[in-house]
Scaffold this motif. Sequence first.
Motif, PDB file in Angstrom:
ATOM      1  N   SER A  94       5.929  -6.537  -6.126  1.00 41.98           N
ATOM      2  CA  SER A  94       6.101  -5.103  -5.877  1.00 41.98           C
ATOM      3  C   SER A  94       7.432  -4.550  -6.375  1.00 41.98           C
ATOM      4  O   SER A  94       7.671  -3.340  -6.282  1.00 41.98           O
ATOM      5  N   TRP A 117      -0.608  -3.572  -0.477  1.00 42.55           N
ATOM      6  CA  TRP A 117      -1.209  -2.982  -1.669  1.00 42.55           C
ATOM      7  C   TRP A 117      -0.156  -2.743  -2.758  1.00 42.55           C
ATOM      8  O   TRP A 117      -0.441  -2.834  -3.949  1.00 42.55           O
ATOM      9  N   ALA A 118       1.083  -2.494  -2.342  1.00 43.11           N
ATOM     10  CA  ALA A 118       2.161  -2.258  -3.311  1.00 43.11           C
ATOM     11  C   ALA A 118       2.349  -3.451  -4.241  1.00 43.11           C
ATOM     12  O   ALA A 118       2.768  -3.277  -5.396  1.00 43.11           O
ATOM     13  N   THR A 120      -0.074  -5.353  -5.426  1.00 42.54           N
ATOM     14  CA  THR A 120      -1.114  -5.250  -6.451  1.00 42.54           C
ATOM     15  C   THR A 120      -0.782  -4.142  -7.444  1.00 42.54           C
ATOM     16  O   THR A 120      -0.981  -4.299  -8.658  1.00 42.54           O
ATOM     17  N   VAL A 121      -0.253  -3.037  -6.944  1.00 44.48           N
ATOM     18  CA  VAL A 121       0.196  -1.953  -7.833  1.00 44.48           C
ATOM     19  C   VAL A 121       1.275  -2.485  -8.773  1.00 44.48           C
ATOM     20  O   VAL A 121       1.238  -2.261  -9.989  1.00 44.48           O
ATOM     21  N   THR A 125       1.295  -2.750 -12.851  1.00 47.84           N
ATOM     22  CA  THR A 125       2.328  -1.929 -13.493  1.00 47.84           C
ATOM     23  C   THR A 125       3.221  -2.781 -14.387  1.00 47.84           C
ATOM     24  O   THR A 125       3.475  -2.439 -15.554  1.00 47.84           O
ATOM     25  N   LEU A 179      -7.315   1.036 -10.148  1.00 50.21           N
ATOM     26  CA  LEU A 179      -5.878   0.876 -10.358  1.00 50.21           C
ATOM     27  C   LEU A 179      -5.607   0.263 -11.722  1.00 50.21           C
ATOM     28  O   LEU A 179      -4.716   0.731 -12.455  1.00 50.21           O
ATOM     29  N   LYS A 183      -3.466   1.772 -15.060  1.00 49.94           N
ATOM     30  CA  LYS A 183      -2.286   1.101 -15.599  1.00 49.94           C
ATOM     31  C   LYS A 183      -2.500   0.544 -16.994  1.00 49.94           C
ATOM     32  O   LYS A 183      -1.605  -0.086 -17.568  1.00 49.94           O
TER      33      LYS A 183
END
Length: 205
Positions: A94, A117-118, A120-121, A125, A179, A183
């Motif tokens: 993250s 979840w951050a 996975t973001v 990213t 998501l 990205k």
Amino acid sequence: MPGDGDPAAKRHAPATLRNRDAIAAVLADWLPETGTVLEVASGSGEHVVHFAAAFPHLEWQPSDPDPAGLISIAAYRAEAGLANIAPPRALDASAPEWPIDRVDAVLCINMVHISQWAATVGLFTQSAKLLQKGAPLILYGPYFRKDHPTAPSNSAFDDSLRARNAEWGVRWLEDVTELAEAKGFALAEIQEMPANNLMLLYLRM
């Protein structure tokens, strides 16, 4: 470098012995022929030494955010004595920046459901910055899918995860793919795996 390879520092994840060969069989088709594979959230380090032995033509970069995990990875790396495993890197998925400039593939096993979840973001990213067009980001773990019956074991697992941490839980494949597309990735293949897990192949667009 984290740790000095002390065998007493090695952690053991029982699921690794059960799933590593099945995962390697899929990786044989999905990994590039040459280059460096970054494993995000390497955990104990058992997976990366197994894969480095199975795919000696690739360089392997393990990573983990947990200091104890990094020490365990270093211990397994020292025991394996394989030249194609780099020292483990401290890496929080993250984080806004990763301490790596470029790789040829990213592999992430059993992180998405046991993290916020951050993470996975951040995974998508930062991987988008590291990977060239057509390069793979490969995930393994349990996922819910719309229009697919949910295995009772996955529902129970989701309940247990959320009881431990409200921000954890089995994710919906459709949410992860939305998501990924935002990205710069496309879902190229889904492989059903033992014990109601999936392997997901996302390619950098």
